[in-house]
Scaffold this active site. Sequence first.
Site, PDB file in Angstrom:
ATOM      1  N   VAL A  63       0.884  -1.174   0.000  1.00  0.00           N
ATOM      2  CA  VAL A  63       0.000   0.000   0.000  1.00  0.00           C
ATOM      3  C   VAL A  63       0.921   1.224   0.000  1.00  0.00           C
ATOM      4  CG1 VAL A  63      -1.859   1.268   1.125  1.00  0.00           C
ATOM      5  CG2 VAL A  63      -1.733  -1.213   1.378  1.00  0.00           C
ATOM      6  N   GLU A  64       0.797   2.079  -1.023  1.00  0.00           N
ATOM      7  CA  GLU A  64       1.572   3.318  -1.046  1.00  0.00           C
ATOM      8  C   GLU A  64       0.848   4.340  -0.188  1.00  0.00           C
ATOM      9  OE1 GLU A  64       3.678   4.448  -5.039  1.00  0.00           O
ATOM     10  OE2 GLU A  64       1.794   3.475  -5.553  1.00  0.00           O
ATOM     11  N   VAL A  65       1.537   4.843   0.819  1.00  0.00           N
ATOM     12  CA  VAL A  65       0.951   5.856   1.697  1.00  0.00           C
ATOM     13  C   VAL A  65       1.535   7.201   1.268  1.00  0.00           C
ATOM     14  CG1 VAL A  65       0.714   6.645   4.080  1.00  0.00           C
ATOM     15  CG2 VAL A  65       0.698   4.181   3.561  1.00  0.00           C
TER      16      VAL A  65
END
Length: 298
Positions: free
Chosen positions: A130-132
């Site tokens: 998951v790219e935050v």
Amino acid sequence: MAVVTIVGAGVIGVSWARLFGAAGWEVRVSDPRPDLAEVVARDLAGLEVTATHDLAAAATGADFVQEAGPERTDIKEQMFATLAAHTADGVVLASSSSSLLPSVIARGNPAADRIVIGHPFNPPELMPLVEVVPGPQTSAATVQRATEVYRELGKLPIRLKKEIPGFVGNRLQKVFNDQATYLVQQGVVDVTDLDDLVRASLGLRWATIGPFQSGALGGGPAGMRHLVEHVGSQLTFEIGSPDPAGLGAVLDAVEAAYGTGEEAYRSLAELRDRRTRGALAPLDWPEPLAGAAEGGRK
Ligand SMILES: NC(=O)c1ccc[n+]([C@@H]2O[C@H](COP(=O)([O-])OP(=O)(O)OC[C@H]3O[C@@H](n4cnc5c(N)ncnc54)[C@H](O)[C@@H]3O)[C@@H](O)[C@H]2O)c1
């Protein structure tokens, strides 16, 4: 039981709902689609899920929000305005957006400090990343909380240092997909051979080591520096770019190869999920730090 509100019951929202549900969250799904009840009954059977067309009602009392609605700035702005008005201070409002800047989604929003991108790869329930991506107004507490939640779900959250359109994953994917389309348009390779070529080479390699790690190995004991000087110095050709006017023919070829419609979709998704599950176990996800240490990260 913690409550998550999933906004949008499309490809991504349904998968997020399964992930949160399996992790013990109470799931609320909101989507205006008229067949929402059927989607929930078919795709989320066995989970504790409440479904509603009313976003405000779904958001009220949520502990975490994961938005997965249409990839349109105006619609995201509207959805986040409703979410801001109907959630408590401290509740993270995460968008699954593939490319839109958090600063744009949060424009004029009184809860801009709570808005962050939490961009998964499809399907979120299986893909570790998951790219935050925080915007300039996103608070450190929001980034921290989102990261914790994704970790608790067994994901690998990677925080970008600053926002950029397409983030990292989709900027890389765009370059790659443009070149794949160009090669098909040029008559160099057909769609299914290109897919097999990638699965048998770059796809498999990149599931085990990243491109820089691979570069370090490709030069032998002299490392990536040797690879760049030796092989890289000869890669001086122009790579070209796809012709947008010819995209339709490439899409025709993809549809001819893999089909469209519910049955083709289910069957291809089942193949992908079975292979992905099989590949995940030996790769040590979701314990990436242990795996990375073995891979030589200092
Ligand atoms: N498909 C992918 O591979 C992928 C991967 C990662 C991230 N994303 C992102 O996830 C988001 C969702 O993408 P998707 O592929 O699931 O799209 P999708 O078209 O499958 O689903 C979007 C859903 O949003 C619903 N919707 C429309 N208006 C709404 C509203 N006002 N409130 C709530 N729901 C509403 C639609 O009815 C639809 O069911 C997008 O931001 C996209 O960029 C997609």
